[in-house]
Write an enzyme that holds these catalytic residues in place. Structure first.
Site, mmCIF file in Angstrom:
data_model
loop_
_atom_site.group_PDB
_atom_site.id
_atom_site.type_symbol
_atom_site.label_atom_id
_atom_site.label_comp_id
_atom_site.label_asym_id
_atom_site.label_seq_id
_atom_site.Cartn_x
_atom_site.Cartn_y
_atom_site.Cartn_z
ATOM 1 N N ASP A 10 0.836 -1.211 0.000
ATOM 2 C CA ASP A 10 0.000 0.000 0.000
ATOM 3 C C ASP A 10 0.866 1.255 0.000
ATOM 4 O O ASP A 10 1.981 1.251 0.514
ATOM 5 C CB ASP A 10 -0.909 -0.033 1.240
ATOM 6 C CG ASP A 10 -2.094 0.910 1.092
ATOM 7 O OD1 ASP A 10 -2.365 1.379 -0.036
ATOM 8 O OD2 ASP A 10 -2.760 1.187 2.116
ATOM 9 N N ASN A 58 -10.950 -2.693 -5.412
ATOM 10 C CA ASN A 58 -10.208 -1.693 -6.183
ATOM 11 C C ASN A 58 -10.884 -1.316 -7.500
ATOM 12 O O ASN A 58 -10.514 -0.315 -8.117
ATOM 13 C CB ASN A 58 -8.760 -2.152 -6.431
ATOM 14 C CG ASN A 58 -7.877 -2.089 -5.201
ATOM 15 O OD1 ASN A 58 -6.953 -2.892 -5.026
ATOM 16 N ND2 ASN A 58 -8.113 -1.130 -4.302
HETATM 17 C C1 IPE Z 1 -5.298 -2.843 -0.282
HETATM 18 O O1 IPE Z 1 -4.973 -1.504 -0.449
HETATM 19 C C2 IPE Z 1 -5.310 -3.527 -1.624
HETATM 20 C C3 IPE Z 1 -4.021 -3.674 -2.278
HETATM 21 C C4 IPE Z 1 -2.860 -3.331 -1.783
HETATM 22 C C5 IPE Z 1 -4.062 -4.279 -3.580
HETATM 23 P P1 IPE Z 1 -6.111 -0.395 -0.573
HETATM 24 O O2 IPE Z 1 -5.409 0.907 -0.732
HETATM 25 O O3 IPE Z 1 -7.084 -0.769 -1.625
HETATM 26 O O4 IPE Z 1 -6.826 -0.500 0.850
HETATM 27 P P2 IPE Z 1 -7.759 0.528 1.605
HETATM 28 O O5 IPE Z 1 -8.785 1.009 0.632
HETATM 29 O O6 IPE Z 1 -6.886 1.646 2.079
HETATM 30 O O7 IPE Z 1 -8.323 -0.250 2.754
HETATM 31 C C1 IPE Z 2 -1.530 0.207 -3.428
HETATM 32 O O1 IPE Z 2 -1.295 1.578 -3.454
HETATM 33 C C2 IPE Z 2 -1.712 -0.365 -4.820
HETATM 34 C C3 IPE Z 2 -3.089 -0.801 -5.119
HETATM 35 C C4 IPE Z 2 -4.081 -0.804 -4.283
HETATM 36 C C5 IPE Z 2 -3.323 -1.271 -6.475
HETATM 37 P P1 IPE Z 2 -2.497 2.594 -3.436
HETATM 38 O O2 IPE Z 2 -2.865 2.906 -4.858
HETATM 39 O O3 IPE Z 2 -3.609 2.110 -2.588
HETATM 40 O O4 IPE Z 2 -1.796 3.862 -2.773
HETATM 41 P P2 IPE Z 2 -2.467 4.886 -1.754
HETATM 42 O O5 IPE Z 2 -3.038 4.091 -0.617
HETATM 43 O O6 IPE Z 2 -3.522 5.626 -2.504
HETATM 44 O O7 IPE Z 2 -1.323 5.757 -1.331
HETATM 45 MG MG MG Z 3 -4.078 2.344 -0.648
#
Ligand code: IPE
Ligand code: IPE
Ligand code: MG
Length: 240
Positions: A10, A58
């Site tokens: 994340d 997502n």
């Molecule tokens: C969790 O991250 C999913 C992945 C890393 C693929 P998210 O960024 O989607 O999680 P939330 O929305 O902060 O819980």
């Molecule tokens: C994790 O990084 C990757 C995926 C969930 C695909 P994020 O895209 O969630 O990054 P933040 O949480 O917005 O910083």
């Molecule tokens: Mg995220």
């Protein structure tokens, strides 16, 4: 050392934002961090790495980010397959794969088949993965078998249930790492993480490097895993 590490990658978006870059650049940088992590885990004899790449939730992101991610997965897989094969990586994709773009599905099948006999690290990429979806699908499969008369419901135990999950055949993760400071599971491996040690770091995923992985391992090594029992050291003291 943990035998199996799971990672919620994340913070790609925040990493990009801090640099005044579009979120897509964060996802690109995230791929490099994943390659580094896989190589280190493989070099250090860790048996399995399970990475959360795209959740069932997502899809709620803007369409251009979702399609960027799907194209990125395709490109990376195409580009990296040969070296994964050479390095004996056994790659699997866990999730509801039928909802992915057909080109990506084809690449996934090819990568899975070409690395199936590899004897190195098990690299599980969770793509369109949701823990609840996984549990519901497992329940459906068991119900179908029971309805056909192939399975006695009274015989369903934890092993039979786990064999219907995407992770069938893989031991549960010992260590869960979540980057970017968020203290939640976000629908990841709900069944499998029952007794995982959890390491949350403020490091954003694209910055996750050898020293961040070492910190996670040192943290893991300081834990006392009781699995509901007693601390083995204290137990000795009780008997002596
Ligand atoms: C969790 O991250 C999913 C992945 C890393 C693929 P998210 O960024 O989607 O999680 P939330 O929305 O902060 O819980
Ligand atoms: C994790 O990084 C990757 C995926 C969930 C695909 P994020 O895209 O969630 O990054 P933040 O949480 O917005 O910083
Ligand atoms: Mg995220």
């Amino acid at each position: 050392m943990p035998a199996h590490i799971a990672v919620i990658m994340d913070g790609n978006g925040r990493w990009a934002k801090r640099r005044g870059l579009p979120r897509a650049m964060g996802h690109r940088a995230g791929v490099e961090a994943l390659k580094t992590t896989l190589r280190l885990c493989s070099d250090w004899g860790i048996s399995a790495l399970t990475a959360y790449a795209f959740s069932t939730e997502n899809w709620a992101r803007p369409g251009d980010e979702v399609s960027f991610l799907m194209t990125l997965f395709e490109r990376v897989l195409q580009r990296e397959l040969e070296s994964l094969e050479r390095e004996q990586v056994h790659i699997r994709f866990l999730g509801d794969l039928e909802a992915l773009p057909i080109r990506l599905q084809d690449l996934i099948s090819e990568a899975t088949e070409r690395t199936i006999d590899n004897t190195g690290i098990h690299f599980n990429v969770c793509t369109n993965y949701g823990g609840r979806r996984e549990l519901v699908l497992a329940a459906q499969k068991l119900a179908e078998r029971a309805a056909k008369g192939d399975l006695d419901p009274a015989l369903i135990d934890e092993n039979i249930f786990a064999a219907e999950l995407f992770t069938a055949g893989e031991a549960d993760p010992d260590l869960l790492i979540r980057t970017s400071g968020e203290r939640r599971i976000s629908n990841f491996l709900l069944w499998q993480l029952a007794y995982a040690e959890i390491h949350v770091t403020d490091v954003l995923w694209p910055d996750f490097d050898e020293s961040a992985l070492k910190s996670a391992l040192v943290d893991y090594q300081s834990r006392c895993r009781r699995f509901g029992g007693l601390d083995p050291v204290n137990e000795d003291q009780l008997h002596n």
